[in-house]
Design an enzyme around this catalytic site. Structure first.
Site, PDB file in Angstrom:
ATOM      1  N   LYS A 143      70.497  14.414 107.193  1.00  0.00           N
ATOM      2  CA  LYS A 143      69.480  15.248 106.591  1.00  0.00           C
ATOM      3  C   LYS A 143      70.159  16.324 105.740  1.00  0.00           C
ATOM      4  O   LYS A 143      71.340  16.571 105.991  1.00  0.00           O
ATOM      5  CB  LYS A 143      68.590  15.883 107.654  1.00  0.00           C
ATOM      6  CG  LYS A 143      69.298  16.959 108.504  1.00  0.00           C
ATOM      7  CD  LYS A 143      68.338  17.603 109.458  1.00  0.00           C
ATOM      8  CE  LYS A 143      67.871  18.941 108.984  1.00  0.00           C
ATOM      9  NZ  LYS A 143      68.747  20.059 109.322  1.00  0.00           N
ATOM     10  N   LYS A 159      69.955  12.990 121.381  1.00  0.00           N
ATOM     11  CA  LYS A 159      70.168  13.843 122.563  1.00  0.00           C
ATOM     12  C   LYS A 159      69.669  13.115 123.808  1.00  0.00           C
ATOM     13  O   LYS A 159      68.595  12.519 123.803  1.00  0.00           O
ATOM     14  CB  LYS A 159      69.418  15.173 122.408  1.00  0.00           C
ATOM     15  CG  LYS A 159      70.062  16.093 121.370  1.00  0.00           C
ATOM     16  CD  LYS A 159      69.337  17.425 121.319  1.00  0.00           C
ATOM     17  CE  LYS A 159      69.808  18.265 120.147  1.00  0.00           C
ATOM     18  NZ  LYS A 159      70.916  19.155 120.433  1.00  0.00           N
ATOM     19  N   ASP A 198      64.256  22.956 107.423  1.00  0.00           N
ATOM     20  CA  ASP A 198      65.498  22.722 108.172  1.00  0.00           C
ATOM     21  C   ASP A 198      65.222  22.169 109.575  1.00  0.00           C
ATOM     22  O   ASP A 198      65.998  21.364 110.086  1.00  0.00           O
ATOM     23  CB  ASP A 198      66.263  24.053 108.272  1.00  0.00           C
ATOM     24  CG  ASP A 198      67.630  23.907 108.928  1.00  0.00           C
ATOM     25  OD1 ASP A 198      68.375  22.994 108.512  1.00  0.00           O
ATOM     26  OD2 ASP A 198      67.952  24.681 109.844  1.00  0.00           O
ATOM     27  N   HIS A 229      63.367  17.771 113.242  1.00  0.00           N
ATOM     28  CA  HIS A 229      63.535  17.795 114.698  1.00  0.00           C
ATOM     29  C   HIS A 229      62.217  18.031 115.463  1.00  0.00           C
ATOM     30  O   HIS A 229      61.902  17.319 116.413  1.00  0.00           O
ATOM     31  CB  HIS A 229      64.544  18.866 115.111  1.00  0.00           C
ATOM     32  CG  HIS A 229      65.847  18.793 114.362  1.00  0.00           C
ATOM     33  ND1 HIS A 229      66.426  17.606 113.999  1.00  0.00           N
ATOM     34  CD2 HIS A 229      66.692  19.759 113.897  1.00  0.00           C
ATOM     35  CE1 HIS A 229      67.564  17.838 113.363  1.00  0.00           C
ATOM     36  NE2 HIS A 229      67.744  19.144 113.291  1.00  0.00           N
TER      37      HIS A 229
HETATM   38  C1  BG6 Z   1      70.387  21.392 112.292  1.00  0.00           C
HETATM   39  C2  BG6 Z   1      69.945  22.558 111.481  1.00  0.00           C
HETATM   40  O1  BG6 Z   1      69.739  20.222 111.865  1.00  0.00           O
HETATM   41  O2  BG6 Z   1      70.062  21.614 113.666  1.00  0.00           O
HETATM   42  C3  BG6 Z   1      70.595  23.838 111.985  1.00  0.00           C
HETATM   43  O3  BG6 Z   1      70.316  22.357 110.120  1.00  0.00           O
HETATM   44  C4  BG6 Z   1      70.322  24.018 113.476  1.00  0.00           C
HETATM   45  O4  BG6 Z   1      70.101  24.972 111.271  1.00  0.00           O
HETATM   46  C5  BG6 Z   1      70.707  22.743 114.227  1.00  0.00           C
HETATM   47  O5  BG6 Z   1      71.112  25.106 113.924  1.00  0.00           O
HETATM   48  C6  BG6 Z   1      70.273  22.844 115.678  1.00  0.00           C
HETATM   49  O6  BG6 Z   1      70.805  21.748 116.388  1.00  0.00           O
HETATM   50  P1  BG6 Z   1      71.125  21.856 117.938  1.00  0.00           P
HETATM   51  O7  BG6 Z   1      71.588  20.484 118.299  1.00  0.00           O
HETATM   52  O8  BG6 Z   1      72.175  22.913 118.096  1.00  0.00           O
HETATM   53  O9  BG6 Z   1      69.849  22.241 118.612  1.00  0.00           O
END
Ligand code: BG6
Length: 488
Positions: free
Chosen positions: A148, A182, A235, A240
């Site tokens: 992404k 995850k 983002d 997510h």
């Molecule tokens: C990324 C974002 O996709 O996911 C970041 O670009 C964010 O801004 C990160 O910090 C969070 O991922 P995780 O696995 O630490 O929850």
């Protein structure tokens, strides 16, 4: 570095473009090391790093070793490292001009089973694909993995998808959303579809609302210029959080094969009620952090982060979404995510409805709540009303207690895997279940674009919140107006 002689048979390969970049060094190569350590890589796999930097195989291997050591806190299994090192090659290429692709072709001359991993700026995806095609490297048996952001709106997402489709067919394109790798996110599927307990209740009849929170303590971490162009909605929410929403809301798939799962997710995305311009004030909240404390240390305001300046980009979003179908009609799905919140925590809360009639006069009955904690620790807890062993309240004093399932405790021996380990392995095995299909990415952007258009049509700016707090007060009003509270 002594190398094995080239095997006469076809050796699979993975080529990582952007091999000297942050993601590759922090996540991808350490993941390959862990897969090697656990004996999960195919014995013949060749690993090729590619970037613009002019490097030889050995200096490249040295960089990777340092990166792996950093990730493991200094521990390195010498045998596993030696095996990994044997697989490594480096090819300096320029993704834009195509310089160096001939050297790549030489290294890859013994195989057509190649996984190309583009850990580069999406602006290079199209060019890299054309160079692969021109060099005869885009075999029908190869595949491409892309990171992404796939665009910053529907139009740019389509452009990127078209540029990939000019070289690779959709069943060879793997769009990464690392949340899908995850362990706890995978476990959500197990919880829903490997147990009979919840599924009959998993609908509007029994569930009052759902909360999905991804809270981070970090700020923008030196990525201001990228982040400022994207903000929290692009983002985090577009990918997510919407993926988590899909896994909670989707119908049981016929199987775990890629299309069965992805068909169900797309149906959810297409059932999301559009948040139109007139609704953004009521259904969404944007915030931006001001100076405060993060992890007990002073944290600057977003505008004062390194490389930053005055900006109207949101670092926090909360919104109320509805999935307009028979299962979920009228059930709010509250999503929230933000940087510089008080704790790092991702969780899904399923709030059940209150009992229809209480026989316990004068006793407050709290509705059951299922909390699926994704990180930092993984656990599942279900609050139930219980009787306390006392004679108070006519002998019927009740209290909510939780049934707790700690996955960290249940599986003490297992190492916490990096999400990329699973994703790399799945891509190498050509299994697309955990990757985002084109129509999925585009359906998510269609929904997100409307919200952004709504924001762009108002003169309102993101609300301020102090770094280290739970976001702007409007986020509490968003759920409070329906009589709900956020669970932290
Ligand atoms: C990324 C974002 O996709 O996911 C970041 O670009 C964010 O801004 C990160 O910090 C969070 O991922 P995780 O696995 O630490 O929850």
């Amino acid at each position: 570095m002594t190398r094995r002689p080239p095997a006469p048979d076809r050796r699979p390969a993975i080529v990582i473009f952007g091999a000297t970049g942050d993601l590759a060094l922090r996540m991808l190569f350490p993941s390959l090391y862990f897969l090697e350590l656990d004996g999960l890589l195919s014995p013949n796999l060749q690993i090729v790093g590619s970037a613009r930097t002019d490097l030889g195989d050995e200096p490249f291997a040295d960089r990777l070793k340092a990166a792996v050591l950093e990730r493991t806190g200094g521990a390195l299994d010498p045998d596993a490292w030696a095996r990994l090192e044997q697989r490594l090659h480096y090819a300096a290429v320029d993704g834009k001009t195509g310089e160096g692709f001939d050297r790549l072709a030489e290294i890859l001359s013994n195989t057509d089973d190649i996984t190309y991993y583009l850990s580069t700026s999406p602006s290079l995806y199209g060019a890299i694909c054309s160079h692969l095609k021109a060099e005869g490297l885009a075999h029908a048996n190869s595949r491409i993995v892309v990171e992404k952001p796939i665009g910053r709106d529907l139009a740019s997402c389509r452009e990127i998808n078209d540029s990939l489709a000019a070289t690779f067919s959709e069943d060879r394109i793997f769009r990464i959303d690392h949340y899908l790798g995850k362990e706890a996110v995978q476990n959500l599927l197990a919880l829903r579809f490997a147990n009979t307990l919840f599924e009959p209740l998993w609908n509007k009849v029994s569930i009052e609302h759902v909360q999905i929170t991804v809270a981070e303590t970090v700020g923008v971490e030196g990525r201001w210029s990228y982040y400022n162009d994207y903000g929290a909605i692009r983002d985090m929410v577009q990918n997510h959080l919407l993926q988590l929403l899909c896994l909670v809301a989707m119908e049981p798939p016929a199987s775990l094969d890629p299309d069965s799962v992805r068909n169900e997710k797309v149906k959810v995305l297409r059932s999301l009620r559009p948040i139109k311009a007139g609704d953004v004030d009521r259904l969404t909240v944007r915030g931006q952090y001001t100076a405060g404390l993060s992890d007990s240390r002073p944290a600057p305001a977003y505008a004062d982060e390194a490389g930053g300046g005055a900006s109207s980009t949101e670092t926090y979003v909360a919104l109320s979404a509805f999935v307009d179908n028979w299962r979920w009609a009228g059930v709010p799905f509250y999503l929230r995510t933000g940087k510089r919140l008080p704790v790092r925590s991702s969780q899904i809360v399923i709030q059940f409805r209150p009992v229809p009639h209480s026989v316990f006069d004068g006793v407050e009955l709290l509705p059951n709540r299922l909390t699926i904690r994704l990180q930092p620790e993984e656990n599942i807890s279900l609050t139930l009303m219980n009787k306390t062993p006392s004679l108070a309240d006519g002998g019927m004093e009740l209290k909510p207690l939780a049934l707790n399932l700690s996955l960290d405790t249940a599986f003490k021996e297992s190492r916490r895997r990096i999400a990329y380990e699973r994703l790399l392995l799945e891509a190498l095995n050509n299994n697309q279940t955990l990757f985002v299909r084109r129509d999925e990415a585009e359906a998510a952007w269609t929904w997100i674009d409307q919200i952004i258009d709504g924001w762009n049509n108002t003169s309102a700016l993101p609300k301020e919140y102090t770094a280290g707090s739970w976001g702007p007060s409007d986020a509490f009003i968003l759920v409070g107006m329906n009589g709900h509270n956020w669970y932290d």
